[in-house]
Enzyme design. Structure first.
Site, PDB file in Angstrom:
ATOM      1  N   ARG A  84       0.856  -1.195   0.000  1.00 37.58           N
ATOM      2  CA  ARG A  84       0.000   0.000   0.000  1.00 37.58           C
ATOM      3  C   ARG A  84       0.889   1.241   0.000  1.00 37.58           C
ATOM      4  NH1 ARG A  84      -4.302  -0.150   4.636  1.00 37.58           N
ATOM      5  NH2 ARG A  84      -5.176  -1.876   3.437  1.00 37.58           N
ATOM      6  N   ARG A 117      -2.679   6.559   9.585  1.00 36.93           N
ATOM      7  CA  ARG A 117      -2.676   6.076   8.194  1.00 36.93           C
ATOM      8  C   ARG A 117      -2.776   7.240   7.197  1.00 36.93           C
ATOM      9  NH1 ARG A 117      -4.426   0.718   7.869  1.00 36.93           N
ATOM     10  NH2 ARG A 117      -3.735  -0.415   9.703  1.00 36.93           N
ATOM     11  N   LYS A 129      -4.672   0.954  14.599  1.00 36.17           N
ATOM     12  CA  LYS A 129      -4.582   1.959  13.540  1.00 36.17           C
ATOM     13  C   LYS A 129      -5.320   3.249  13.925  1.00 36.17           C
ATOM     14  CE  LYS A 129      -6.879  -1.040  10.886  1.00 36.17           C
ATOM     15  NZ  LYS A 129      -7.615  -1.682   9.792  1.00 36.17           N
ATOM     16  N   LYS A 148      -6.966   6.994  12.091  1.00 38.75           N
ATOM     17  CA  LYS A 148      -7.290   7.574  10.782  1.00 38.75           C
ATOM     18  C   LYS A 148      -7.799   9.007  10.895  1.00 38.75           C
ATOM     19  CE  LYS A 148      -8.145   3.083   8.754  1.00 38.75           C
ATOM     20  NZ  LYS A 148      -9.057   2.185   8.032  1.00 38.75           N
ATOM     21  N   CYS A 195     -15.155  -3.313  -1.390  1.00 41.04           N
ATOM     22  CA  CYS A 195     -13.780  -3.557  -0.927  1.00 41.04           C
ATOM     23  C   CYS A 195     -13.149  -4.648  -1.792  1.00 41.04           C
ATOM     24  CB  CYS A 195     -13.802  -3.995   0.530  1.00 41.04           C
ATOM     25  SG  CYS A 195     -14.409  -5.681   0.732  1.00 41.04           S
ATOM     26  N   CYS A 252      -7.722 -10.902  -0.049  1.00 43.39           N
ATOM     27  CA  CYS A 252      -7.911 -10.566   1.359  1.00 43.39           C
ATOM     28  C   CYS A 252      -8.119 -11.822   2.204  1.00 43.39           C
ATOM     29  CB  CYS A 252      -9.097  -9.621   1.535  1.00 43.39           C
ATOM     30  SG  CYS A 252      -9.332  -9.223   3.266  1.00 43.39           S
ATOM     31  N   CYS A 261     -16.523  -8.748   4.413  1.00 39.39           N
ATOM     32  CA  CYS A 261     -16.575  -9.104   5.836  1.00 39.39           C
ATOM     33  C   CYS A 261     -16.915  -7.841   6.630  1.00 39.39           C
ATOM     34  CB  CYS A 261     -15.235  -9.716   6.289  1.00 39.39           C
ATOM     35  SG  CYS A 261     -14.008  -8.489   6.774  1.00 39.39           S
ATOM     36  N   CYS A 319     -14.194  -2.052   5.130  1.00 41.11           N
ATOM     37  CA  CYS A 319     -13.209  -1.299   4.344  1.00 41.11           C
ATOM     38  C   CYS A 319     -13.826  -0.374   3.293  1.00 41.11           C
ATOM     39  CB  CYS A 319     -12.221  -2.256   3.691  1.00 41.11           C
ATOM     40  SG  CYS A 319     -11.278  -3.201   4.910  1.00 41.11           S
TER      41      CYS A 319
HETATM   42 FE1  SRM Z   1      -9.295  -2.213   5.468  1.00 43.55          FE
HETATM   43  C1  SRM Z   1      -8.032  -4.879   7.123  1.00 43.55           C
HETATM   44  C2  SRM Z   1      -8.279  -3.439   2.553  1.00 43.55           C
HETATM   45  C3  SRM Z   1      -9.933   0.779   4.055  1.00 43.55           C
HETATM   46  C4  SRM Z   1     -11.208  -1.347   8.187  1.00 43.55           C
HETATM   47  N1  SRM Z   1      -8.265  -3.858   4.943  1.00 43.55           N
HETATM   48  C5  SRM Z   1      -7.796  -4.816   5.777  1.00 43.55           C
HETATM   49  C6  SRM Z   1      -6.897  -5.804   5.022  1.00 43.55           C
HETATM   50  C7  SRM Z   1      -5.492  -5.327   5.112  1.00 43.55           C
HETATM   51  C8  SRM Z   1      -7.056  -7.277   5.420  1.00 43.55           C
HETATM   52  C9  SRM Z   1      -6.172  -7.851   6.478  1.00 43.55           C
HETATM   53  O1  SRM Z   1      -6.035  -7.274   7.576  1.00 43.55           O
HETATM   54  O2  SRM Z   1      -5.625  -8.937   6.240  1.00 43.55           O
HETATM   55  C10 SRM Z   1      -7.480  -5.622   3.591  1.00 43.55           C
HETATM   56  C11 SRM Z   1      -6.540  -5.962   2.435  1.00 43.55           C
HETATM   57  C12 SRM Z   1      -7.335  -6.527   1.292  1.00 43.55           C
HETATM   58  C13 SRM Z   1      -6.580  -6.706   0.046  1.00 43.55           C
HETATM   59  O3  SRM Z   1      -6.413  -7.863  -0.406  1.00 43.55           O
HETATM   60  O4  SRM Z   1      -6.160  -5.718  -0.537  1.00 43.55           O
HETATM   61  C14 SRM Z   1      -8.021  -4.212   3.669  1.00 43.55           C
HETATM   62  N2  SRM Z   1      -9.011  -1.433   3.677  1.00 43.55           N
HETATM   63  C15 SRM Z   1      -8.666  -2.126   2.567  1.00 43.55           C
HETATM   64  C16 SRM Z   1      -8.807  -1.284   1.321  1.00 43.55           C
HETATM   65  C17 SRM Z   1      -7.767  -1.601   0.249  1.00 43.55           C
HETATM   66  C18 SRM Z   1     -10.227  -1.499   0.776  1.00 43.55           C
HETATM   67  C19 SRM Z   1     -10.517  -0.948  -0.579  1.00 43.55           C
HETATM   68  O5  SRM Z   1     -11.274  -1.647  -1.258  1.00 43.55           O
HETATM   69  O6  SRM Z   1     -10.054   0.116  -0.958  1.00 43.55           O
HETATM   70  C20 SRM Z   1      -8.714   0.119   1.941  1.00 43.55           C
HETATM   71  C21 SRM Z   1      -7.321   0.647   2.027  1.00 43.55           C
HETATM   72  C22 SRM Z   1      -7.290   2.009   2.625  1.00 43.55           C
HETATM   73  C23 SRM Z   1      -5.975   2.707   2.575  1.00 43.55           C
HETATM   74  O7  SRM Z   1      -5.558   3.056   1.474  1.00 43.55           O
HETATM   75  O8  SRM Z   1      -5.397   2.968   3.635  1.00 43.55           O
HETATM   76  C24 SRM Z   1      -9.253  -0.159   3.333  1.00 43.55           C
HETATM   77  N3  SRM Z   1     -10.305  -0.531   6.056  1.00 43.55           N
HETATM   78  C25 SRM Z   1     -10.544   0.551   5.256  1.00 43.55           C
HETATM   79  C26 SRM Z   1     -11.561   1.368   5.840  1.00 43.55           C
HETATM   80  C27 SRM Z   1     -12.148   2.627   5.230  1.00 43.55           C
HETATM   81  C28 SRM Z   1     -11.418   3.868   5.652  1.00 43.55           C
HETATM   82  O9  SRM Z   1     -10.378   3.794   6.296  1.00 43.55           O
HETATM   83  O10 SRM Z   1     -11.894   4.933   5.304  1.00 43.55           O
HETATM   84  C29 SRM Z   1     -11.939   0.754   7.020  1.00 43.55           C
HETATM   85  C30 SRM Z   1     -13.072   1.214   7.976  1.00 43.55           C
HETATM   86  C31 SRM Z   1     -12.735   2.432   8.742  1.00 43.55           C
HETATM   87  C32 SRM Z   1     -12.112   2.059  10.052  1.00 43.55           C
HETATM   88  O11 SRM Z   1     -10.917   1.815  10.069  1.00 43.55           O
HETATM   89  O12 SRM Z   1     -12.840   1.962  11.042  1.00 43.55           O
HETATM   90  C33 SRM Z   1     -11.133  -0.440   7.155  1.00 43.55           C
HETATM   91  N4  SRM Z   1      -9.541  -2.947   7.355  1.00 43.55           N
HETATM   92  C34 SRM Z   1     -10.416  -2.478   8.287  1.00 43.55           C
HETATM   93  C35 SRM Z   1     -10.393  -3.358   9.426  1.00 43.55           C
HETATM   94  C36 SRM Z   1     -11.251  -3.221  10.703  1.00 43.55           C
HETATM   95  C37 SRM Z   1     -10.603  -2.353  11.718  1.00 43.55           C
HETATM   96  C38 SRM Z   1     -11.382  -2.310  13.001  1.00 43.55           C
HETATM   97  O13 SRM Z   1     -11.560  -1.247  13.547  1.00 43.55           O
HETATM   98  O14 SRM Z   1     -11.794  -3.365  13.485  1.00 43.55           O
HETATM   99  C39 SRM Z   1      -9.472  -4.389   9.122  1.00 43.55           C
HETATM  100  C40 SRM Z   1      -9.092  -5.589  10.004  1.00 43.55           C
HETATM  101  C41 SRM Z   1      -8.087  -5.242  11.013  1.00 43.55           C
HETATM  102  O15 SRM Z   1      -7.525  -4.146  11.066  1.00 43.55           O
HETATM  103  O16 SRM Z   1      -7.832  -6.137  11.833  1.00 43.55           O
HETATM  104  C42 SRM Z   1      -8.970  -4.101   7.799  1.00 43.55           C
HETATM  105 FE1  SF4 Z   2     -11.062  -7.766   3.394  1.00 46.81          FE
HETATM  106 FE2  SF4 Z   2     -13.127  -7.454   4.978  1.00 46.81          FE
HETATM  107 FE3  SF4 Z   2     -11.670  -5.337   4.293  1.00 46.81          FE
HETATM  108 FE4  SF4 Z   2     -13.201  -6.468   2.508  1.00 46.81          FE
HETATM  109  S1  SF4 Z   2     -13.934  -5.475   4.401  1.00 46.81           S
HETATM  110  S2  SF4 Z   2     -11.059  -5.895   2.205  1.00 46.81           S
HETATM  111  S3  SF4 Z   2     -13.137  -8.594   3.067  1.00 46.81           S
HETATM  112  S4  SF4 Z   2     -10.976  -7.017   5.510  1.00 46.81           S
END
Ligand code: SRM
Ligand code: SF4
Length: 572
Positions: A82, A151, A216, A218, A437, A443, A482, A486
């Protein structure tokens, strides 16, 4: 506050990730060593935890899991990388670098993320160093793109529309720089920098300390009337207050977040609460103190309860304001009026201040790739080769070809035409307002398809919209594989969260401008039931809605679901 004190603040034992961080010597661990190991394409779990701070996750291609296991091969390990770009602003040269490295080291596609940054998938361990070096050489970084730190800082990506936008973007960059980890580990591991151990210089991490944050963090900056960055989903949201055409300052909102776990009411999405107003010059200090409060009080025992939203909800927002005031030595002013109209993007050409032109392209779910009948990646490469302005990644996974001079506009228009690049207007408004997402196959947490399925599902919903005269109705739809959220599904008017293969929970009632959470409507349903439910809902909406009434508001008024005022009521 000492690291040991941070770790012993909670009576419960701290999580193993805290141990990994503290043992890592400022994010080094054995990363250098395991990257050199040629016996396996993987790295151990402890190092994978540290990799996140460097902007990467180890993954495996889940489509190949069964086949490889039958052949007694290790999973097809690969890395996601990333790249951070505050406010999503990148130069044409940086775009070309991403294009090049995705083809040389990744799977030949680029992913624009929901936080305005880039992701590459499919990078092999042996190519990680070369890839990160190329990113660094183009003046971008992967440091802190993931991990328990601040982030990518999001920001309304239209600095062209007024001087205020440019000023807000400036503050986004300042925040990003100020909160960047200071460890030299990144330079040592990826860029062959001088080793701190070999030099006289002591390692320092003035804001984060040795154990970094519990989770994390944000930050997003919105410029009303657009809430495209989903400011209420941020740990720290800043809402620009514009008075007499000038940036007066920001309303400060704290404690938003989207993640939850199915069936666990102790976890929930939450909207950030507005706690006051500050001047632009105060914003850095407020962010720093907020981060240190979360550093000192966030839950370091249970990671799924460690986000800042729980620190605030458990202790109360009044506690937070008082702690912030005491650390600042001064208090925030009273919040000022603002109003958001939507959280989507506007598409096509627009002329901005300074006489420059900007074209917003619709990029379905942020995936940049070439298909036989749509050469999106090649078309964008051709544009980047002649473009003298910049590119802006939007928070809705779209792309703005920005700051085009009138002299260049014709040439860019010709390339847009030649490659058939679309502003999305040929699609339904629902598709233009959709976001999914990544999910499968990369993922590791995905329970169901998302990016690969939503376009197909939309194709089946579009005839229902047409039947009801709703094809041009802006309805915000989001899908995730899930409940981690994201694609910020809890803020959509209509959303689907993966429960298992082909099964989703369906949510209704989010606010059109991203100001209200939605609520569970149906659980664990497949495509047939999704379409049956939407057939009823859309026809009812078309017949009985009030003038200008948005779909999310209608589903509440018509009694399909109850309004959710706070994340704590999300599961009620
Ligand atoms: Fe996310 C984890 C993809 C934005 C909440 N996110 C992941 C992981 C890294 C999976 C993992 O932990 O193994 C995913 C990688 C998937 C892949 O194969 O690429 C992933 N998140 C993404 C992206 C690429 C989704 C997208 O379709 O664009 C976004 C990348 C953002 C960036 O450039 O930094 C992405 N993730 C978000 C957002 C939206 C936002 O930030 O505006 C959220 C919700 C907002 C928040 O953080 O509350 C988000 N991602 C999560 C979470 C849940 C965190 C939590 O509070 O519980 C996880 C899981 C974790 O951290 O354990 C996660
Ligand atoms: Fe993966 Fe769940 Fe984030 Fe989708 S919402 S990219 S399935 S961690």
């Amino acid at each position: 506050m000492s690291e040991n004190h941070l770790l012993s603040k909670n009576s419960a034992p701290h999580s193993d990730v805290e141990d990994i961080k503290i043992r890592s010597n400022y994010l080094r661990g054995k990363l250098e060593e395991v990257l050199e190991d040629r016996i396996t394409a993987s790295i151990p779990e402890d190092e994978n935890r540290l990799m996140k701070f460097h902007g990467s996750y180890m993954q495996d291609d889940r489509d190949l899991r069964n086949e490889r296991s039958k052949q007694k091969l290790e999973p097809a390990y690969q890395f996601m990388l990333r790249v951070r770009a505050p406010g999503g602003v990148v130069t044409p040269a940086q775009w070309l670098m991403m294009d090049r490295i995705s083809k040389a080291y990744g799977n030949g596609t680029i992913r624009l993320t929901t936080r305005q940054s880039f992701q590459l998938h499919g990078v092999l361990k042996w190519n990680m160093k070369k890839t990160i070096r190329e990113v660094h050489d183009s003046l971008l970084t992967t440091l802190a793109a993931c991990g328990d730190v601040n982030r990518n800082v999001m920001c309304n990506p239209n600095p062209h529309q007024s001087d205020v936008h440019a000023e807000v973007y400036h503050w986004a960059c300042r925040l990003s720089e100020h909160l960047e980890p200071q460890t030299k580990a990144y330079h040592e591991i990826w860029l062959d920098g001088e080793k701190v151990l070999d030099s006289q210089e002591a390692e320092q991490e003035p804001i984060y300390g040795k154990v970094y944050l519990p989770r994390k963090f944000k930050i997003g900056l919105a410029v009303p009337p657009s809430n495209d960055v989903d400011v209420f989903s941020q740990d720290l949201g800043l809402i620009a207050i514009v008075e007499n055409g000038k940036l007066a300052g920001f309303n400060v909102a704290v404690g938003g977040g989207m993640g939850m776990t199915h069936g666990d009411p102790l976890t929930y999405p939450q909207v950030a609460k507005v706690i006051g107003f500050c001047t632009p010059e105060q914003v850095i200090e407020i962010a720093e103190k907020t981060v240190t409060i979360q550093r000192d009080y966030g839950d370091r025992s249970v990671r799924k309860h460690a986000r800042f939203k729980y620190t605030i909800d458990d202790r109360g927002v009044e506690w937070f304001v008082s702690e912030l005031t005491s650390r600042l030595g001064w208090g925030l002013a009273e919040a000022r009026p603002y109003s958001f109209e939507d959280h989507g993007d506007r598409y096509g050409w627009v002329k901005g201040t300074g006489g420059k032109w900007h074209f917003t392209l619709f990029i379905e779910n942020g995936r940049i790739k070439d298909e036989q009948d749509y050469q999106l990646m090649t078309g964008l490469q051709a544009i980047a080769e002649i473009h003298t302005g910049d590119f802006r990644l939007t928070a809705n996974q779209n792309l703005i070809i920005a700051n085009v001079t009138t002299a260049k506009k014709k040439k860019i228009e010709a390339l847009i035409g030649e490659y058939g690049l679309t502003d999305g207007l040929r699609y339904s408004a629902l598709r233009r307002n959709s976001m999914a997402c990544v999910a499968l196959p990369t993922c590791g947490l995905a329970m169901a398809e998302s990016e690969r399925y939503l376009p197909e599902l939309l194709g089946k919903i579009e005839p229902l919209l047409a039947e009801n005269g709703l094809s041009e109705e802006n309805i915000v739809i989001r899908m995730t594989g899930c409940p981690n959220g994201c694609a910020r599904p809890a803020l959509a008017e209509l959303s689907f969260i993966g429960k298992g293969p082909g099964k989703y929970n369906m949510y209704l009632g989010g606010g059109f401008a991203g100001e209200r959470l939605n609520k569970l409507y149906k659980e664990n349903i497949g495509e047939g039931e999704i379409l049956d439910s939407l057939r009823v809902l859309l026809s009812h909406y078309a017949k009985d809605r009030n003038p200008e009434e948005h779909f999310g508001d209608f589903t509440i008024r018509a009694g399909y679901i109850q309004q959710v005022a706070s994340g704590q009521d999300f599961h009620a």
